[in-house]
Scaffold this active site. Structure first.
Site, PDB file in Angstrom:
ATOM      1  N   GLN A 251       0.817  -1.210   0.000  1.00 23.65           N
ATOM      2  CA  GLN A 251       0.000   0.000   0.000  1.00 23.65           C
ATOM      3  C   GLN A 251       0.851   1.262   0.000  1.00 23.65           C
ATOM      4  O   GLN A 251       0.468   2.281  -0.573  1.00 23.65           O
ATOM      5  CB  GLN A 251      -0.937  -0.003   1.197  1.00 23.65           C
ATOM      6  N   HIS A 254       1.632   3.005  -3.341  1.00 25.42           N
ATOM      7  CA  HIS A 254       0.591   3.724  -4.073  1.00 25.42           C
ATOM      8  C   HIS A 254       0.855   5.218  -4.134  1.00 25.42           C
ATOM      9  O   HIS A 254       0.644   5.857  -5.170  1.00 25.42           O
ATOM     10  CB  HIS A 254      -0.774   3.509  -3.400  1.00 25.42           C
ATOM     11  N   GLU A 319      -8.675   1.156   6.236  1.00 24.53           N
ATOM     12  CA  GLU A 319      -9.214   0.741   4.941  1.00 24.53           C
ATOM     13  C   GLU A 319      -8.984  -0.759   4.738  1.00 24.53           C
ATOM     14  O   GLU A 319      -9.900  -1.508   4.415  1.00 24.53           O
ATOM     15  CB  GLU A 319      -8.527   1.532   3.825  1.00 24.53           C
ATOM     16  N   HIS A 320      -7.737  -1.182   4.907  1.00 27.60           N
ATOM     17  CA  HIS A 320      -7.374  -2.598   4.824  1.00 27.60           C
ATOM     18  C   HIS A 320      -6.880  -3.060   6.189  1.00 27.60           C
ATOM     19  O   HIS A 320      -5.988  -2.429   6.764  1.00 27.60           O
ATOM     20  CB  HIS A 320      -6.248  -2.821   3.810  1.00 27.60           C
ATOM     21  N   ASP A 353      -7.126  -6.805  -3.641  1.00 27.33           N
ATOM     22  CA  ASP A 353      -7.019  -5.720  -4.618  1.00 27.33           C
ATOM     23  C   ASP A 353      -7.370  -6.178  -6.025  1.00 27.33           C
ATOM     24  O   ASP A 353      -7.953  -5.421  -6.804  1.00 27.33           O
ATOM     25  CB  ASP A 353      -5.594  -5.157  -4.622  1.00 27.33           C
ATOM     26  N   HIS A 412     -51.289  19.640   6.485  1.00 27.34           N
ATOM     27  CA  HIS A 412     -51.174  18.190   6.590  1.00 27.34           C
ATOM     28  C   HIS A 412     -52.443  17.606   7.221  1.00 27.34           C
ATOM     29  O   HIS A 412     -53.005  16.619   6.736  1.00 27.34           O
ATOM     30  CB  HIS A 412     -49.970  17.803   7.457  1.00 27.34           C
TER      31      HIS A 412
END
Length: 426
Positions: A251, A254, A319-320, A353, A412
């Protein structure tokens, strides 16, 4: 990558990066240009930001065919196998409309319908991502979306990644446009001469893409505001430090702003992971990016036990999350917040992934506390269905009037009262 003994959630957990005011203003200006000038603005901005002078935005059939000649057959076979896995997983997420008929004749229910037109943004820049094509398009197809288009930044030569084109073609996507960045998001939201507006925009991108999605939300739907990738490896003493280090770097490569954290109750393993990260960086092709990430946002936190390690996980909502422990299922019930959970030694993050089936478009930077991975649900909309019988109306009318009057909404109440008087007048 530092080893730390004191957990500071504010040090390790990040919020979604909203960008600087200068970046936001730049995005607002780009959106304005696209709204006012359409394709002309897209051509100008693509040349400015991508260095590509284009004569048309849409990828031609000839370019698709050329892409097949440039992508090796075994890569195509791997993409086809991944497509089958991803489709199989997402087909389990299908939901059906339903109706509940009560004894008095009242019918209540929910209609679930697919969105009509979706735009998938596929990042370019430092790498090509055919996997992003699969992860954004397949759940939309499973949901029943009829029109799906892709936008992606071109190279300076005006070409789109061959892998992206092959992935799109394998899925039957015919419309791919050579436009990226905030200008692509603006085109998908407002439309131009070449690109029709969509009902929803999905897919990851850089800070300008994220800011643009924020700006156009309300004109069109968006999936999420994703930040740089993050991963947390929770490991016990028995784990192979080389595996944990490799997954952290998967990761980190990235983005320089990616976040890679290891949490373990073993100081011996912490030291071994630190050594392995440094060793593996020496031969990593994207070492400059990965090193910036692990030095800037990386950490190895030593806890007193596994229970404290789980507390760290829940505080960070990664996230992971990789549970590299002897008994991962023993910890699973304690995990409250995570985008995707990988259990055991061989459930390496890249398996998710690319290939296993679950979606890799995940909530980042702690937003797994309140949001979920991209799914079929992101590509449908729901309508409530209400058919009240006369019997039910007469039974409930006083309750409705009473509540409306309590809120001071007399119209109403009158809408009910007119019907009551009308029925009594019969």
């Amino acid at each position: 990558m530092k080893i730390i003994d004191h957990f500071d959630v504010n040090r390790l957990r990040r919020s979604i990066d909203t960008g600087t005011e200068q970046q936001r203003q730049a995005v607002v200006d780009i959106i304005r240009q696209v709204k006012q000038e359409g394709d002309e603005a897209l051509f100008r901005l693509t040349e400015r930001f991508d260095g590509a002078r284009l004569d048309q935005l849409e990828v031609t059939r000839q370019e698709f065919e050329e892409a097949y000649r440039e992508v090796e057959k075994d890569v195509i076979a791997s993409l086809e196998a991944a497509i089958a896995n991803i489709r199989r997983f997402h087909e389990q997420q299908r939901r059906s409309s339903w109706m509940l008929t009560q004894e008095d004749g009242t019918v209540l229910g929910q209609l679930i319908r697919p969105l009509e037109r979706v735009g998938a943004y596929v990042p370019g820049g430092t790498a090509a991502y055919p996997s992003s094509v699969l992860m954004t398009v397949i759940p939309a197809q499973v949901a029943g979306v009829k029109e799906i288009v892709i936008t992606t930044p071109p190279s300076s030569e005006g070409k789109v990644s061959s892998g992206v084109l092959v992935a799109a073609d394998l899925l039957g996507i015919e419309k791919v446009y050579k436009v990226g960045g905030a200008q692509a998001i603006a085109a998908l939201a407002y439309g131009t001469e070449s690109i029709a507006p969509v009902d929803k925009i999905v897919g990851p991108g850089n800070i300008y893409v994220a800011l643009a999605k924020r700006e156009v939300f309300g004109i069109t739907g968006i999936d999420m505001l994703a930040g740089p990738s993050d991963i947390l490896v929770l490991a016990d003493e028995e784990q192979n430090p080389a595996y944990g280090a490799a997954d952290l770097l998967s990761q980190a490569e990235h983005d320089p702003l990616a976040c890679a954290i290891c949490v373990t109750p073993s100081r011996r393993l912490a030291q071994a992971v630190q050594d392995e990260v440094n060793r593996q960086l020496e031969t990593l092709p994207r070492a400059e990016i990965a090193r910036a990430a692990v030095e800037g946002q990386g950490a190895i936190y030593v806890t007193k036990d596994l229970d404290e390690a789980v507390d760290v996980v829940n505080a960070l909502a990664p996230e992971h999350l990789q549970l590299m422990v002897k008994e991962p299922y023993a910890l699973l019930g304690k995990i409250k917040h995570a985008g995707a959970i990988f259990l055991g030694t061989y459930s390496s993050e890249p398996v998710g992934d690319y290939f296993a089936g679950p979606n890799h478009v995940l909530p980042t930077n702690g937003t797994a506390r309140f949001s979920s991975p991209l799914s079929v649900d992101d590509f449908v909309k729901k309508s409530s269905l209400i058919h009240y019988s006369e019997q039910a109306f007469r039974r409930d009318q006083d309750h409705v009037i009473r509540l409306a009057q309590y809120e001071g909404l007399d119209a109403h109440a009158r809408a009910i009262d007119y019907r009551r008087e009308g029925e009594e007048g019969k």
